[in-house]
Scaffold this active site. Structure first.
Site, mmCIF file in Angstrom:
data_model
loop_
_atom_site.group_PDB
_atom_site.id
_atom_site.type_symbol
_atom_site.label_atom_id
_atom_site.label_comp_id
_atom_site.label_asym_id
_atom_site.label_seq_id
_atom_site.Cartn_x
_atom_site.Cartn_y
_atom_site.Cartn_z
ATOM 1 N N SER A 1 0.692 -1.380 -0.499
ATOM 2 C CA SER A 1 -0.077 -0.052 -0.197
ATOM 3 C C SER A 1 1.010 1.236 -0.703
ATOM 4 C CB SER A 1 -1.434 0.370 0.999
ATOM 5 O OG SER A 1 -0.594 -0.275 2.672
ATOM 6 N N ASP B 1 6.143 3.075 6.591
ATOM 7 C CA ASP B 1 5.989 2.586 5.456
ATOM 8 C C ASP B 1 6.430 3.027 4.678
ATOM 9 O OD1 ASP B 1 5.601 0.079 7.105
ATOM 10 O OD2 ASP B 1 3.678 -0.198 6.290
HETATM 11 N N1 LIG Z 1 -0.763 -2.387 -6.803
HETATM 12 C C1 LIG Z 1 -1.548 -1.860 -6.218
HETATM 13 N N2 LIG Z 1 -2.679 -1.166 -7.031
HETATM 14 C C2 LIG Z 1 -3.697 -0.796 -6.657
HETATM 15 N N3 LIG Z 1 -3.545 -0.649 -5.294
HETATM 16 C C3 LIG Z 1 -2.615 -1.048 -4.418
HETATM 17 C C4 LIG Z 1 -1.985 -2.355 -5.355
HETATM 18 N N4 LIG Z 1 -1.009 -2.560 -4.050
HETATM 19 C C5 LIG Z 1 -1.470 -2.503 -2.523
HETATM 20 N N5 LIG Z 1 -2.491 -1.473 -3.353
HETATM 21 C C6 LIG Z 1 -4.185 -1.435 -2.481
HETATM 22 O O1 LIG Z 1 -2.997 -1.723 -1.040
HETATM 23 C C7 LIG Z 1 -3.570 -2.282 0.021
HETATM 24 C C8 LIG Z 1 -3.402 -3.241 0.909
HETATM 25 O O2 LIG Z 1 -2.899 -2.607 1.807
HETATM 26 P P1 LIG Z 1 -2.469 -3.026 3.349
HETATM 27 O O3 LIG Z 1 -1.685 -2.307 3.809
HETATM 28 O O4 LIG Z 1 -3.483 -3.673 4.148
HETATM 29 O O5 LIG Z 1 -1.267 -4.393 2.980
HETATM 30 P P2 LIG Z 1 0.687 -4.219 3.088
HETATM 31 O O6 LIG Z 1 0.355 -3.364 2.240
HETATM 32 O O7 LIG Z 1 0.039 -5.009 1.577
HETATM 33 O O8 LIG Z 1 0.930 -4.321 4.164
HETATM 34 P P3 LIG Z 1 2.015 -3.918 5.215
HETATM 35 O O9 LIG Z 1 0.872 -2.624 4.819
HETATM 36 O O10 LIG Z 1 0.745 -4.909 6.197
HETATM 37 O O11 LIG Z 1 3.056 -3.791 5.182
HETATM 38 C C9 LIG Z 1 -4.754 -3.421 -1.138
HETATM 39 O O12 LIG Z 1 -6.253 -3.457 -0.816
HETATM 40 C C10 LIG Z 1 -5.059 -1.701 -2.280
HETATM 41 O O13 LIG Z 1 -6.185 -1.215 -1.277
HETATM 42 C C1 LIG Z 2 1.120 -2.911 11.512
HETATM 43 C C2 LIG Z 2 2.265 -1.147 11.854
HETATM 44 O O1 LIG Z 2 3.486 -1.512 12.635
HETATM 45 C C3 LIG Z 2 3.070 -1.734 9.767
HETATM 46 C C4 LIG Z 2 2.827 -2.241 9.067
HETATM 47 O O2 LIG Z 2 3.525 -2.106 7.673
HETATM 48 C C5 LIG Z 2 1.160 -0.032 10.692
HETATM 49 C C6 LIG Z 2 1.765 1.352 10.859
HETATM 50 O O3 LIG Z 2 2.732 1.371 11.379
HETATM 51 O O4 LIG Z 2 1.425 1.636 10.139
HETATM 52 MG MG LIG Z 3 0.348 -1.592 3.984
#
Ligand SMILES: Nc1ncnc2c1ncn2[C@@H]1O[C@H](COP(=O)(O)OP(=O)(O)OP(=O)(O)O)[C@@H](O)[C@H]1O
Ligand SMILES: C[C@@](O)(CCO)CC(=O)[O-]
Ligand SMILES: [Mg+2]
Length: 416
Positions: A155, A204
Site C-alpha cells: 500500500s 512504510d
Molecule cells: N499494486 C497495487 N495497485 C493498487 N492498489 C494497491 C496495490 N498494492 C496495494 N494496493 C492497495 O493497498 C491495499 C493493501 O494494503 P495493506 O496495508 O493492507 O497491505 P500491505 O501494504 O501489503 O501490508 P503492510 O501494510 O502490512 O506492509 C490493497 O487492498 C490496495 O487497496
Molecule cells: C503494523 C504497522 O506497524 C506496520 C505495517 O507495515 C502499521 C504502521 O506502522 O502503520
Molecule cells: Mg500497507
C-alpha cells in the site's frame, strides 16, 4: 510520426516495498521501529490526456478493466489550500461514492479496490484543484512486483508512486536534486496511507520514499544508511533475509484496529510490551553501530528476532501459518518473525553469514511444500524514483513488459 518534443511529458515512477525488522505495531504508539526497503517495487506510468477524464489501470488488485472518472465531478471546493498537508476527512468522505467499485467480485475484494481508487481520487483532487479543468485529464497505469496485503508495504509503495506521479505531473516537484521533493512525497503519500490503513504510523511510506534502512519514530526518522548498487554503506551492512509469504490474507487496517482494542482494554499490560519492543529496536541500533564483529552481531540479531516475534504474537497478530514458518526454519537453526501487520502475510527469516546455499535451498523447499512462497531479498536499496519516458515505451509495453525490465532502465532520478 509525431516528434517526441511535441508530446506532453510522461513520467515513469517507481517505489520499493519495505520490510520491518523490529517494532511493527508498537511504532503506531510512538515507539521506534527499524525497517528497510526491499528490492521488489511498484511502477506507475502517468500521462496527460485532453478529454478531462481520469483513467486508472490497476490490474494487480484484480481490477481487470480500467476505471474512468470525469474530473469535473470531483469536489474541489472541499480542498483547503493552506491545509493541504493535513488529512481532510470531509474530502475523503465526499469522494467515497465515486471511488466505489461495483462488480460481481467478493465484497472484501471490492473494498480493497475501492480503497485504492479512493486514495487516487483523494490525491488527485487535492493536487489538481488549482489547475484549470482542461489541464486535469490523466491516465495512470500501475504494475507491482509486491504481493498485495502480505506485510511488505504494497500500500505504501502504491501510495508513494501515486503521490510522486501526481506531484510531478502537476509540477509541485521536478527531477532536480533537492531534498524538498522527498519530503513532499512522504507527506502526501501518508494521506493515501491513511485512507488505506486508517491509522498508519508513517513508517512504510517513509521507507518507500527514502529507501535505505531507517530507525523510525512517529515524527522523526534517522537513516541507518543502506547499500545502493551493492556498495555497502555502513553501519547497515547487506544482511540477507528470506521472505516467506504464507498467502494467508489479511489487511493492515484490521490488524492495527485489533491491537488498539487490546491496548484500550489492558493498557497496563500492553504498555510494557510496547516498551520492551522499543528496547529491541534501540538494542539493535547500538549493536549495529558499536559491534564490529559480524558473528556477534548475527547472534544478537537472532535473539532479537525471537524476542520481537513473541512480543508481537502476544498482541494477537500471530497466525498458525507464521508459527509453521518459525518451526520449519528452526529445524535449520534459522530464526524468523512475522513482519508487517501480521495475522498472516509474510515472515522474515534472517540468513546469517556462512549459511551454505544448499541449506537455504532445502529450507525453501520445505516451506514451499506447505504452499508458501519464498524469495530472498536485499534490504536497503533506493527509495522513490522517476524518469521522463516520452515515446521510448508504449502503454501496452508498460503493462506487459515484465517488471524486471523497468528496474533495468538507466537514468532513474532518485529523490534521496
Ligand atoms: N499494486 C497495487 N495497485 C493498487 N492498489 C494497491 C496495490 N498494492 C496495494 N494496493 C492497495 O493497498 C491495499 C493493501 O494494503 P495493506 O496495508 O493492507 O497491505 P500491505 O501494504 O501489503 O501490508 P503492510 O501494510 O502490512 O506492509 C490493497 O487492498 C490496495 O487497496
Ligand atoms: C503494523 C504497522 O506497524 C506496520 C505495517 O507495515 C502499521 C504502521 O506502522 O502503520
Ligand atoms: Mg500497507
Amino acid at each position: 510520426m509525431v516528434s517526441s518534443q511535441n508530446l506532453p511529458t510522461r513520467y515513469l515512477v517507481s517505489a520499493p516495498g519495505k520490510v520491518i525488522l523490529f517494532g511493527e505495531h508498537a511504532v503506531v504508539y510512538g515507539t521506534s521501529a527499524i525497517a528497510g526497503s526491499v528490492n521488489l517495487r511498484t511502477y506507475l506510468l502517468i500521462e496527460k490526456r485532453e478529454d478531462g477524464m481520469l483513467e486508472a489501470y490497476v490490474p494487480d488488485i484484480g481490477l481487470d478493466q480500467p476505471v474512468k472518472w470525469n474530473t469535473e465531478l470531483f469536489p474541489y471546493s472541499k480542498v483547503e489550500d493552506d491545509k493541504k498537508e493535513e488529512f481532510n476527512e470531509e474530502l475523503a468522505e465526499s469522494l467515497k461514492s465515486l471511488a466505489e467499485i461495483e462488480s460481481d467480485k467478493p465484497a472484501t475484494v471490492r473494498q480493497q479496490q475501492s480503497v485504492a481508487c479512493l486514495a487516487l481520487l483523494y490525491l488527485f483532487t487535492l493536487l489538481s484543484s488549482r489547475f484549470p479543468e482542461t489541464k486535469r485529464g490523466l491516465t495512470i497505469r500501475v504494475r507491482s512486483a509486491l504481493p498485495v496485503g502480505a506485510g511488505l508495504g504494497s500500500s505504501a509503495s502504491y501510495s508513494v508512486c501515486l503521490t510522486t506521479g501526481l506531484l510531478l505531473n502537476f509540477e509541485y516537484i521536478s527531477l532536480t536534486p533537492d531534498s524538498r521533493g522527498a519530503e513532499l512525497i512522504k507527506k502526501y503519500s501518508f494521506l493515501a496511507e491513511k485512507i488505506i490503513h486508517g491509522n498508519p504510523s508513517g513508517i512504510d511510506n517513509a521507507v518507500a520514499t527514502f529507501g535505505g534502512a531507517v530507525l523510525y519514530k512517529k515524527g522523526s526518522m534517522e537513516s541507518l544508511k543502506g547499500y545502493h548498487e551493492n556498495i555497502a554503506e555502513l553501519p547497515f551492512r547487506p544482511f540477507r533475509f528470506l521472505l516467506t509469504n504464507t498467502k494467508v490474507a489479511r489487511d493492515t487496517k484490521t490488524q492495527v484496529a485489533n491491537v488498539r482494542i487490546k491496548f484500550d482494554k489492558y493498557p497496563e499490560i500492553i504498555k510494557p510490551i510496547l516498551d520492551a519492543i522499543q528496547n529491541i529496536s534501540d538494542h539493535f541500533k547500538t549493536v549495529l553501530i558499536n559491534e564490529d564483529n559480524n558473528i556477534t552481531q548475527d547472534t544478537i540479531l537472532e535473539d532479537l528476532i525471537d524476542l520481537n516475534h513473541h512480543f508481537i504474537n502476544s498482541l494477537g497478530v500471530g497466525h498458525p501459518a507464521l508459527d509453521k514458518v518459525r518451526e520449519i526454519t528452526a529445524q535449520f537453526e534459522l530464526h524468523s518473525k512475522l513482519t508487517g501487520a501480521g495475522g498472516g502475510g509474510c515472515a522474515l527469516t534472517f540468513i546469517r553469514d556462512g549459511i551454505p546455499d544448499v541449506t537455504i535451498e532445502t529450507v525453501k523447499k520445505s516451506l514451499s511444500l506447505q504452499g508458501f512462497e519464498c524469495f530472498e531479498t536485499l534490504v536497503g536499496g533506493h527509495g522513490a524514483g522517476a524518469l521522463v519516458i516520452n515515446d521510448t515505451i508504449t502503454a501496452q509495453e508498460f503493462m506487459e513488459g515484465g517488471l524486471e525490465w523497468y528496474g533495468g532502465m538507466d537514468s532513474w532520478h532518485y529523490f534521496v
